[in-house]
Design a protein around this motif. Structure first.
Motif, short mmCIF file in Angstrom:
data_model
loop_
_atom_site.label_atom_id
_atom_site.label_comp_id
_atom_site.label_asym_id
_atom_site.label_seq_id
_atom_site.Cartn_x
_atom_site.Cartn_y
_atom_site.Cartn_z
N PRO A 62 16.93 9.47 -13.94
CA PRO A 62 15.69 9.79 -13.27
C PRO A 62 15.13 11.14 -13.67
CG PRO A 62 17.52 10.08 -11.77
CD PRO A 62 18.08 9.50 -13.01
N ARG A 63 15.92 11.99 -14.34
CA ARG A 63 15.44 13.30 -14.78
C ARG A 63 15.30 13.32 -16.28
NH1 ARG A 63 15.39 17.74 -11.93
NH2 ARG A 63 16.12 18.94 -13.69
N SER A 64 14.66 14.33 -16.78
CA SER A 64 14.44 14.46 -18.22
C SER A 64 15.73 14.91 -18.89
CB SER A 64 13.33 15.47 -18.49
OG SER A 64 13.68 16.73 -17.95
N SER A 153 13.83 16.99 -2.85
CA SER A 153 12.97 15.89 -3.28
C SER A 153 11.50 16.21 -3.00
CB SER A 153 13.38 14.60 -2.59
OG SER A 153 12.53 13.53 -2.95
N GLY A 156 10.06 18.39 -5.54
CA GLY A 156 10.02 17.82 -6.89
C GLY A 156 11.16 18.22 -7.78
N ILE A 158 14.38 17.09 -7.48
CA ILE A 158 15.14 15.87 -7.77
C ILE A 158 14.28 14.68 -7.40
CG2 ILE A 158 17.36 17.01 -7.33
CD1 ILE A 158 17.43 15.59 -4.63
N SER A 159 14.66 13.52 -7.92
CA SER A 159 13.93 12.29 -7.61
C SER A 159 14.47 11.65 -6.35
CB SER A 159 14.04 11.31 -8.78
OG SER A 159 15.37 10.88 -8.91
N THR A 160 13.63 10.82 -5.73
CA THR A 160 14.05 10.09 -4.52
C THR A 160 15.17 9.12 -4.84
OG1 THR A 160 11.78 10.29 -3.69
CG2 THR A 160 13.22 8.69 -2.60
N THR A 161 15.12 8.51 -6.02
CA THR A 161 16.17 7.57 -6.41
C THR A 161 17.52 8.26 -6.48
OG1 THR A 161 14.56 6.33 -7.70
CG2 THR A 161 16.89 5.92 -8.17
#
Length: 416
Positions: A62-64, A153, A156, A158-161
């Motif tokens: 989910p992250r770059s 989250s 922004g 980390i992602s919610t997933t």
């Protein structure tokens, strides 16, 4: 009826747990090796996700891809958390807090990561502290983890997933570790309670045995005192009378009385010692006989004007009370022979009624300076015997002169 009573008795008994197996006994004997092995296994399992993330393409998480830069730092945090398991037995709550620090660090990973550290930490708290402490610790830790994840989250970071994946993974680990730890911890505390209960039973058994032995010694001492003191006192009085008599024919009754008293004392002593030798013999059963008439006859043979007055019907008076009545008369007469000076008359009165029996022994002598109360074991043993029968006894001088021993014994419930 029988099955019901058996089931109720079975429920009242303590159920012993199964003995530990070979593996559990080995872990119990080598706790340090067990902790090292658990820490090593936890570290190995936790390293697998790191290896997977580092070799997979950048676009699977989910992250770059630049999130891979935190992997070395995260690896160090996870390794330190696994090493903290080495002190989990001494500091279980500290290890649990460390596991949640590692769980917070997982939030910064480039992909959802998790390990068994929280599972082992929750298990440890449930076993070595309590199930309640584990529940509270998991609740606080999950609340902090969820709150921090929501803040990250929303910003922004980390992602919610990734947040939901971390919460589910750590929640499952905490539940599994808590359930297993609660089961093992409850069993360990139950075994400890059984051991403590058995130790207390052993202590109570030893105390009861000591009390029983002490009570038996006191009872035997009373019996030997009653037998020896009375018999020897009568024999001394008779011997003095025989020595004062110059005619052999006049002294013959006294000599015969001395011999009869000695034979009676020997018989009572054999009966008392027989109780000590034979454990199947009922205590004091051989001596539970009425010796009042013999006591009065001995006093008469010693030269005292002794009168016995019995009123009422003894009925079904139990043997213990009958023995107490005989010993009261015996002790009262013995005190007169030993301590009363210038005494010529002894009055013994026994009165039976519906409430019990009253006994009194009086004389017309002058008590010595050291009266019967403080002269020896007699009156003290007499009070103990009367107390065991539920009665009361008093002793003291009476006006204008003389000494009196009076007791009252209640009727006991007769049981066949």
């Amino acid at each position: 009826m029988t099955n019901r009573s058996r089931s109720s008795s079975a429920e009242g008994e303590l159920r012993l747990p199964r003995p530990p197996g070979l593996l559990r006994r080995y872990w119990a004997r080598h706790p340090r090796f067990a902790d090292i092995l658990i820490a090593a296994v936890c570290l190995i399992i936790s390293s697998v996700p790191f290896i997977a993330v580092s070799v997979l393409p950048d676009d699977i998480g989910p992250r770059s891809g630049d999130g891979r830069g935190v992997l070395p730092t995260l690896g160090v945090v996870v390794a330190l958390g696994c090493l903290a398991l080495l002190v989990r037995r001494r500091h279980p709550l500290l290890v649990l807090a460390t596991s949640y620090v590692v769980a917070l660090a997982y939030l910064f990973a480039p992909a959802p990561l998790s390990g068994p550290l929280l599972l082992v930490a929750t298990y440890t708290v449930a076993v070595y502290v309590s199930s309640r402490a584990a529940l509270i610790g998991v609740g606080i830790g999950m609340a902090v983890l969820a709150g921090t994840g929501v803040i990250l989250s929303s910003a922004g970071v980390i992602s919610t997933t990734l947040l939901w994946g971390a919460l589910v993974n750590e929640g499952v680990n905490a539940v599994i570790g808590g359930l297993i730890g609660a089961n093992v911890g409850s069993r360990a505390r139950y075994v400890a309670a059984l051991i403590d209960h058995s130790e207390r039973l052993v202590v109570e058994r030893d105390q009861q045995a000591q009390l029983a032995a002490s009570a038996e010694r006191e009872r035997i001492a009373r019996e030997i005192h009653d037998v020896v003191a009375h018999s020897l006192t009568v024999m001394v009085a008779l011997a003095e009378g025989v020595a004062a008599a110059g005619d052999a024919e006049r002294s013959r009754p006294g000599v015969e009385a001395i011999a009869a008293t000695g034979r009676e004392a020997l018989r009572d002593m054999r009966a008392t010692l027989g109780i000590l030798r034979d454990s199947d013999t009922a205590p004091l059963a051989p001596l539970a006989r009425d010796t009042t008439a013999d006591t009065v006859s001995s006093a008469r043979a010693a030269g005292f004007d002794t009168r016995l007055v019995v009123s009422g019907d003894p009925g079904d008076l139990d043997s213990r009370t009958r023995l107490a009545v005989s010993r009261i008369v015996q002790e009262g007469v013995t005190n007169v022979l030993r301590h009363a000076s210038a005494a010529t008359r002894i009055d013994v009165a026994i009165s039976y009624d519906a409430s019990g029996v009253a006994v009194s022994v009086t004389d017309d002598g002058l008590p010595a300076a050291a009266d019967g109360e403080s002269a020896g074991f007699g009156l003290r043993g007499l009070r103990e015997r009367v107390g065991l029968a539920g009665g009361t006894v008093t002793a003291g001088p009476r006006q204008p002169h003389g000494w009196s021993v009076a007791a009252h014994l209640p009727r006991q419930e007769y049981s066949a």
